[in-house]
Design a protein around this motif. Structure first.
Motif, PDB file in Angstrom:
ATOM      1  N   SER A  37      38.700  35.358  42.789  1.00  0.00           N
ATOM      2  CA  SER A  37      38.642  35.448  41.332  1.00  0.00           C
ATOM      3  C   SER A  37      37.438  34.693  40.785  1.00  0.00           C
ATOM      4  O   SER A  37      36.756  35.173  39.864  1.00  0.00           O
ATOM      5  N   ASN A  40      34.321  36.680  41.412  1.00  0.00           N
ATOM      6  CA  ASN A  40      34.252  37.821  40.487  1.00  0.00           C
ATOM      7  C   ASN A  40      33.770  37.382  39.102  1.00  0.00           C
ATOM      8  O   ASN A  40      32.931  38.048  38.480  1.00  0.00           O
ATOM      9  N   LYS A  54      33.757  43.807  41.809  1.00  0.00           N
ATOM     10  CA  LYS A  54      35.101  43.961  42.366  1.00  0.00           C
ATOM     11  C   LYS A  54      35.051  44.200  43.868  1.00  0.00           C
ATOM     12  O   LYS A  54      35.875  43.666  44.627  1.00  0.00           O
ATOM     13  N   SER A  57      34.239  40.843  45.603  1.00  0.00           N
ATOM     14  CA  SER A  57      35.368  39.912  45.504  1.00  0.00           C
ATOM     15  C   SER A  57      36.500  40.319  46.449  1.00  0.00           C
ATOM     16  O   SER A  57      37.152  39.468  47.059  1.00  0.00           O
ATOM     17  N   ASN A  58      36.736  41.617  46.602  1.00  0.00           N
ATOM     18  CA  ASN A  58      37.759  42.088  47.550  1.00  0.00           C
ATOM     19  C   ASN A  58      37.348  41.808  48.993  1.00  0.00           C
ATOM     20  O   ASN A  58      38.190  41.460  49.832  1.00  0.00           O
TER      21      ASN A  58
END
Length: 265
Positions: A37, A40, A54, A57-58
């Motif tokens: 988080s 991101n 995204k 971050s994943n």
């Protein structure tokens, strides 16, 4: 009695290790989520494309989760070297099976980072032309002039030429008109210039250009070049073609066309 004490001691020792591993997993998972988080948010502040932010971050979350699981397994005494080898082999197999998909993802990252086009741009890429509606990590969605949706894999786009018709604020309209050899060339140039000057959408700078471009087999060809704002391109293109024909008719200028003569014997 001694056997029960040994079992209790062993269970206590392993129980503590299991609890420790569970603690490592759940706390590590929470920290991985927070790290993902935070990454991101940092990318959003740096104005990184939301799709790319995204995605990264994943990826960060997934990698941290793998490390946490291996650490938890190692804490209870399970040898993780074999797991690493299995994961490596599985990753290789998945990579080979989804190489085209990963290629599209890599191409999507490049499109997002370098931005050769953006949403609402009219482009020609991978042999297709249309207005860009969406760019994701796998494909680009384009809407054609007749309102068809085209989904093009990003790998095909990044591997070829990209023509962005909306990248610049102005465009040049190029037209060619042929007239008869018997027509007055000065009158033709005057008629063409009058048509261009009457259209307010045509920019004064750069100045419109009219000149004889070719003495062809059956016609004298004129080239007409006019600069317009990009949104006005097609309107000026079609309107100028029509107005030139009407102006030629009004001034008695002939546009040659193929004719077939039949002789009766």
């Amino acid at each position: 009695m001694m056997e029960w004490e040994s079992i209790a001691t062993l269970a206590g020792a392993y129980g503590l290790k299991v609890l420790g591993s569970l603690f490592i997993f759940f706390v590590g998972k929470k920290l991985a989520s927070l790290a993902s988080s935070l990454a991101n948010k940092m990318m959003e502040k740096a104005k990184v494309e939301i799709t790319l932010a995204k995605f990264f971050s994943n990826v960060i979350y997934g990698l941290l989760l793998v490390v946490i699981v291996l650490a938890a397994l190692s804490n209870i005494g399970i040898e993780t070297t074999s797991f690493v080898a299995v994961l490596g082999a599985a990753g290789l197999a998945v990579g080979l099976a989804f190489k085209d998909t990963f290629s599209n993802v890599g191409a999507g990252v490049l499109l997002v980072v370098f931005r050769p086009f953006k949403v609402d741009d009219f482009i020609n890429a991978a042999g297709e032309s249309g207005t860009v509606e969406e760019i994701n990590l796998f494909s680009t969605f384009m809407r054609t002039a007749d309102n068809k949706l085209i989904i093009v894999p990003n790998g095909r786009i990044i591997g070829g030429n990209i023509v962005n018709f909306s990248a610049k604020p102005t465009r040049r309209v190029d037209l060619k008109f042929g007239v008869s050899y018997g027509d007055d060339l000065r009158l033709v140039k005057q008629a063409l210039r009058e048509v261009l000057e009457a259209d307010e959408r045509i920019l004064k700078e750069p100045e419109p250009f009219v000149a004889v471009s070719e003495l062809a087999d059956s016609s004298v060809n004129f080239v007409v070049r006019a600069w317009v704002n990009s949104p006005d391109y097609w309107g000026v293109y079609f309107d100028t073609t029509e107005r030139v024909k009407l102006a030629f008719d009004e001034k008695g200028i002939t546009i040659p066309f193929p004719q077939v003569q039949l002789h009766k014997e």
